[in-house]
Design an enzyme around this catalytic site. Structure first.
Site, PDB file in Angstrom:
ATOM      1  N   HIS A  89     -19.386  69.146 -27.384  1.00 24.94           N
ATOM      2  CA  HIS A  89     -18.059  69.448 -26.835  1.00 24.94           C
ATOM      3  C   HIS A  89     -17.044  68.462 -27.421  1.00 24.94           C
ATOM      4  O   HIS A  89     -17.361  67.287 -27.640  1.00 24.94           O
ATOM      5  CB  HIS A  89     -18.079  69.346 -25.302  1.00 24.94           C
ATOM      6  CG  HIS A  89     -16.842  69.916 -24.684  1.00 24.94           C
ATOM      7  ND1 HIS A  89     -15.671  69.202 -24.625  1.00 24.94           N
ATOM      8  CD2 HIS A  89     -16.585  71.123 -24.154  1.00 24.94           C
ATOM      9  CE1 HIS A  89     -14.738  69.955 -24.065  1.00 24.94           C
ATOM     10  NE2 HIS A  89     -15.263  71.131 -23.771  1.00 24.94           N
ATOM     11  N   SER A 129      -8.447  77.325 -22.396  1.00 23.10           N
ATOM     12  CA  SER A 129      -7.516  77.974 -21.463  1.00 23.10           C
ATOM     13  C   SER A 129      -7.766  79.470 -21.310  1.00 23.10           C
ATOM     14  O   SER A 129      -6.823  80.251 -21.203  1.00 23.10           O
ATOM     15  CB  SER A 129      -6.071  77.693 -21.879  1.00 23.10           C
ATOM     16  OG  SER A 129      -5.838  76.290 -21.911  1.00 23.10           O
ATOM     17  N   LYS A 184     -17.170  70.411 -16.303  1.00 21.36           N
ATOM     18  CA  LYS A 184     -16.788  69.043 -16.710  1.00 21.36           C
ATOM     19  C   LYS A 184     -17.096  68.071 -15.557  1.00 21.36           C
ATOM     20  O   LYS A 184     -18.056  68.315 -14.827  1.00 21.36           O
ATOM     21  CB  LYS A 184     -15.326  69.011 -17.169  1.00 21.36           C
ATOM     22  CG  LYS A 184     -15.079  70.077 -18.251  1.00 21.36           C
ATOM     23  CD  LYS A 184     -13.781  69.934 -18.992  1.00 21.36           C
ATOM     24  CE  LYS A 184     -13.663  71.049 -20.030  1.00 21.36           C
ATOM     25  NZ  LYS A 184     -12.458  70.947 -20.857  1.00 21.36           N
ATOM     26  N   ASN A 218     -17.888  75.582 -17.775  1.00 25.37           N
ATOM     27  CA  ASN A 218     -18.121  74.159 -18.005  1.00 25.37           C
ATOM     28  C   ASN A 218     -17.302  73.418 -16.958  1.00 25.37           C
ATOM     29  O   ASN A 218     -16.085  73.293 -17.089  1.00 25.37           O
ATOM     30  CB  ASN A 218     -17.678  73.789 -19.428  1.00 25.37           C
ATOM     31  CG  ASN A 218     -17.730  72.289 -19.669  1.00 25.37           C
ATOM     32  OD1 ASN A 218     -18.246  71.533 -18.847  1.00 25.37           O
ATOM     33  ND2 ASN A 218     -17.178  71.849 -20.794  1.00 25.37           N
ATOM     34  N   GLY A 267      -7.530  72.816 -21.913  1.00 21.49           N
ATOM     35  CA  GLY A 267      -6.854  72.196 -20.782  1.00 21.49           C
ATOM     36  C   GLY A 267      -5.350  72.072 -20.950  1.00 21.49           C
ATOM     37  O   GLY A 267      -4.695  71.350 -20.206  1.00 21.49           O
ATOM     38  N   GLU A 301     -14.721  66.864 -26.149  1.00 18.33           N
ATOM     39  CA  GLU A 301     -14.517  65.647 -25.341  1.00 18.33           C
ATOM     40  C   GLU A 301     -15.602  64.617 -25.640  1.00 18.33           C
ATOM     41  O   GLU A 301     -15.349  63.416 -25.636  1.00 18.33           O
ATOM     42  CB  GLU A 301     -14.460  66.020 -23.850  1.00 18.33           C
ATOM     43  CG  GLU A 301     -13.149  66.725 -23.524  1.00 18.33           C
ATOM     44  CD  GLU A 301     -13.210  67.726 -22.385  1.00 18.33           C
ATOM     45  OE1 GLU A 301     -14.168  67.717 -21.592  1.00 18.33           O
ATOM     46  OE2 GLU A 301     -12.272  68.558 -22.299  1.00 18.33           O
ATOM     47  N   GLU A 304     -13.949  76.208 -29.821  1.00 16.19           N
ATOM     48  CA  GLU A 304     -12.994  75.641 -28.872  1.00 16.19           C
ATOM     49  C   GLU A 304     -11.929  74.861 -29.633  1.00 16.19           C
ATOM     50  O   GLU A 304     -12.133  73.678 -29.948  1.00 16.19           O
ATOM     51  CB  GLU A 304     -13.713  74.708 -27.893  1.00 16.19           C
ATOM     52  CG  GLU A 304     -14.756  75.404 -27.036  1.00 16.19           C
ATOM     53  CD  GLU A 304     -14.910  74.733 -25.682  1.00 16.19           C
ATOM     54  OE1 GLU A 304     -14.834  75.445 -24.681  1.00 16.19           O
ATOM     55  OE2 GLU A 304     -15.059  73.501 -25.622  1.00 16.19           O
TER      56      GLU A 304
HETATM   57  P1  13P Z   1     -10.144  74.861 -20.336  1.00 14.77           P
HETATM   58  O1  13P Z   1     -10.637  76.258 -20.014  1.00 14.77           O
HETATM   59  O2  13P Z   1      -9.815  74.056 -19.128  1.00 14.77           O
HETATM   60  O3  13P Z   1      -9.093  74.870 -21.377  1.00 14.77           O
HETATM   61  O4  13P Z   1     -11.404  74.086 -20.999  1.00 14.77           O
HETATM   62  C1  13P Z   1     -12.078  74.683 -22.037  1.00 14.77           C
HETATM   63  C2  13P Z   1     -13.291  73.883 -22.319  1.00 14.77           C
HETATM   64  O5  13P Z   1     -13.212  72.770 -22.803  1.00 14.77           O
HETATM   65  C3  13P Z   1     -14.595  74.474 -21.971  1.00 14.77           C
HETATM   66  O6  13P Z   1     -15.651  73.748 -22.494  1.00 14.77           O
END
Ligand code: 13P
Length: 252
Positions: free
Chosen positions: A95, A212, A11, A9, A173, A97, A167
């Site tokens: 997601h 992560s 982002k 992803n 992150g 976010e 997640e």
């Molecule tokens: P990270 O791998 O940067 O923690 O992000 C995970 C994520 O949100 C994947 O959709």
């Protein structure tokens, strides 16, 4: 035997030049083996060009969001049929976010899930708890609400053509990863909840871990019985980092 899916992803990252370097690096370094598949999810403006770059390779294409509507006066939105048209096989829905920053509710997510499937795209349904919710002992309750919204709207059989991603918000992150045991516990719970509707299907659905994930922690996570891959943010932006996770999948 469930196949492993390693999904990037990206982002809101990337550029024409950076994507070229990233995708050509991934395509050139895909490990041998057929127990896993790879997926990249760029931002909308790059879907068509990345589709061209991954064509004929083992890497599939997905989007990060989709409208719940089929077409019409929805300025700024992207229809599921458009994603299909440019070569997407997958789309991420729900997601954290999108839920936290853009206020998407579980009902919105369920509508997107159904719209994606109606266009022949496999939704990757994200679920996960915040740190506050985990510390309050509410992890399973939160996941159940997120999952049930889709089960109620789309029916359990819809998960024959869907992927789930667990997640934990606190691991996204942050560099903090759920331990393999913590992740396994939640994955097992998700599969068991699906099994109350359809046990055969629950055994088949892929449940990815996201938060992560990196080359170093991937082997420990991927060897857990209910972890069927990863949804990777930060470590999907550099070919060598993403390929280290793909390598762990190939070795699993
Ligand atoms: P990270 O791998 O940067 O923690 O992000 C995970 C994520 O949100 C994947 O959709």
């Amino acid at each position: 035997m469930r196949k492993i899916l390693i999904a990037g992803n990206w982002k809101m990252n990337g550029s024409t030049a950076a994507n070229e370097v990233l995708v050509s690096g991934i395509v050139a370094g895909v490990p041998e083996g057929d127990g896993f598949s790879l997926l990249v999810c760029p931002s909308f403006p790059y879907l068509a060009s990345v589709a061209g770059m991954v064509a004929g390779s083992k890497v599939a294409l997905g989007a990060q969001n989709v409208s719940e509507h089929a077409s019409g006066a929805f300025t700024g939105e992207t229809a599921p049929s458009m994603l299909k048209d440019v070569g997407c096989e997958f789309v991420i829905v729900g997601h954290s976010e999108r839920r936290a920053i853009y206020g998407e509710t579980s009902a919105d997510v369920a509508a997107k899930f159904q719209a994606a499937q109606a266009a022949g795209i496999t939704p990757i349904l994200c679920v996960g708890e915040t740190l506050e919710e985990r510390e309050a002992g509410a992890t399973e309750k939160v996941i159940d609400e997120q999952l049930d919204a889709v089960l109620d709207a789309a029916g359990a059989d819809s998960f024959a053509a869907a992927v789930i991603a667990y997640e934990p918000v606190w691991a996204i992150g942050t560099g903090m990863t759920a331990s393999p045991e913590q992740a396994q516990d939640v994955h097992k719970h998700i599969r068991a909840r699906l099994a109350t509707h359809n046990a055969e299907l629950a055994e088949k659905v892929q449940i990815l871990y996201g938060g992560s994930m990196k080359g170093e922690n991937a082997p420990g996570l991927l060897c857990m019985p209910d972890i069927d891959g990863g949804l990777i943010g930060g470590a999907s932006l550099k070919a060598s980092d993403f390929l280290a996770i793909a390598e762990a999948a190939a070795q699993n």
